[in-house]
Design an enzyme around this catalytic site. Structure first.
Site, short mmCIF file in Angstrom:
data_model
loop_
_atom_site.label_atom_id
_atom_site.label_comp_id
_atom_site.label_asym_id
_atom_site.label_seq_id
_atom_site.Cartn_x
_atom_site.Cartn_y
_atom_site.Cartn_z
N CYS A 76 0.83 -1.26 0.23
CA CYS A 76 -0.02 -0.11 0.03
C CYS A 76 0.90 1.40 -0.14
O CYS A 76 1.62 1.39 1.01
CB CYS A 76 -0.71 -0.18 1.32
SG CYS A 76 -1.95 1.50 1.53
N CYS A 187 -1.14 3.44 -6.60
CA CYS A 187 -1.92 3.13 -5.73
C CYS A 187 -2.24 1.40 -6.10
O CYS A 187 -2.38 1.33 -7.15
CB CYS A 187 -3.20 3.69 -5.54
SG CYS A 187 -4.68 2.87 -4.48
N1 DGL Z 1 -4.03 0.70 -1.86
C1 DGL Z 1 -3.46 1.75 -1.27
C2 DGL Z 1 -2.37 2.19 -1.92
O1 DGL Z 1 -1.59 1.84 -2.54
C3 DGL Z 1 -4.64 2.84 -0.83
C4 DGL Z 1 -6.32 2.69 -0.80
C5 DGL Z 1 -6.76 3.67 0.08
O2 DGL Z 1 -6.82 4.63 0.00
O3 DGL Z 1 -7.05 2.87 1.14
O4 DGL Z 1 -2.02 3.65 -1.91
#
Ligand code: DGL
Length: 266
Positions: A76, A187
């Site tokens: 993430c 993301c």
């Molecule tokens: N999957 C997350 C990232 O790579 C973010 C998702 C969210 O905003 O919770 O930034």
């Protein structure tokens, strides 16, 4: 080291986005047993405070350690900018892999000199992202685009409705208008929209994401610590802080079928 190497790797995301990274890890390191926590009850991290995200990440790290994980992957971008330094300070001898938008490879790849970054508000506003641009983007123009709403669609299993299509189109258009020939998916949720995205951009525009690079970094760190598993891997196990039933229902679309989905205990 045989026992330590057989221990699982803990992979974490605010929700289901990290499954795009989990797939790359499994492809590169098929002998590794994988644990996955999606903090789906607190999505989206992109609009939360860094302090809140750090607190959640600490809980998950503690959980992985209780499960005997030999390493942790922050699959993430938003959690990485908020919490990776804190976690590394907390656990200096535990391999922790974070991730960041692929500015360096994009700067090397662009021919137009204009690169677009699709990411969460939290990632784009972070000091870590600004430092990344300072380091690798001096000779190019970087156009950033926060994408509120996309993560919620993907969490709901919506990868192709008119709603998500229109939302994505609205985020991509300014980047194309600015002359971007390279789009960074900053993301881990967004790779699930790649089929939709490729329909919206000219074939000459490249899409770059970081899942494979994260898997290679994990391989390197485990190798250095003589922690690469000899296999065979056990089935991946999943935990979610929202409804296990919901995750069980959308897993076949984003990963594959799994019966091992439990409630994240905090
Ligand atoms: N999957 C997350 C990232 O790579 C973010 C998702 C969210 O905003 O919770 O930034």
């Amino acid at each position: 080291m045989a026992d330590a190497a057989a221990a699982p790797v803990g992979v974490f995301d605010s929700g289901v986005g990290g499954l795009s990274v989990l797939a790359e890890i499994q492809r590169l390191l098929p002998n590794e047993s994988l644990l996955y926590v999606g903090d789906c009850g607190y999505i989206p991290y992109g609009e939360k405070s860094p302090a809140f995200i750090r607190q959640r990440c600490r809980m998950v790290a503690e959980f992985f350690r209780e499960q005997g994980a030999k390493a942790m992957v922050l699959a993430c971008n938003t959690a990485t900018v908020a919490a990776v330094a804190d976690l590394r300070e907390q656990y200096p001898h535990w391999p922790i892999v974070g991730m960041e938008p692929a500015v360096k490879p994009a700067a090397a790849a662009t021919r137009s000199g204009v690169v677009g970054v699709l990411a969460t508000t939290g990632t784009l506003q972070s000091a870590k992202f600004v430092a990344l641009l300072d380091r690798f983007a001096n000779d190019i123009r970087v156009v950033t685009q926060p994408c509120p709403g996309l993560v919620e669609c993907i969490e709901a299993g919506d990868l192709n409705s008119p709603v998500v299509r229109e939302m994505l189109q609205g985020y991509v258009k300014p980047l194309l208008d600015a002359g971007c020939d390279t789009l960074i998916l900053g993301c881990t949720h967004y790779p699930f929209l790649k089929p939709l995205l490729t329909q919206m951009i000219p074939a000459s525009v490249a899409i770059i994401d970081t899942g494979a690079a994260v898997a290679r970094q994990l391989q390197r760190l485990l190798g250095e610590g003589e922690l690469l598993a000899a296999g065979p891997a056990r089935d991946a196990q999943f935990w979610t802080s929202a409804s296990p039933e919901h995750l069980r229902n959308i897993l076949p679309m984003l990963w594959n079928k799994s019966d091992s989905v439990r409630s994240f205990p905090m």
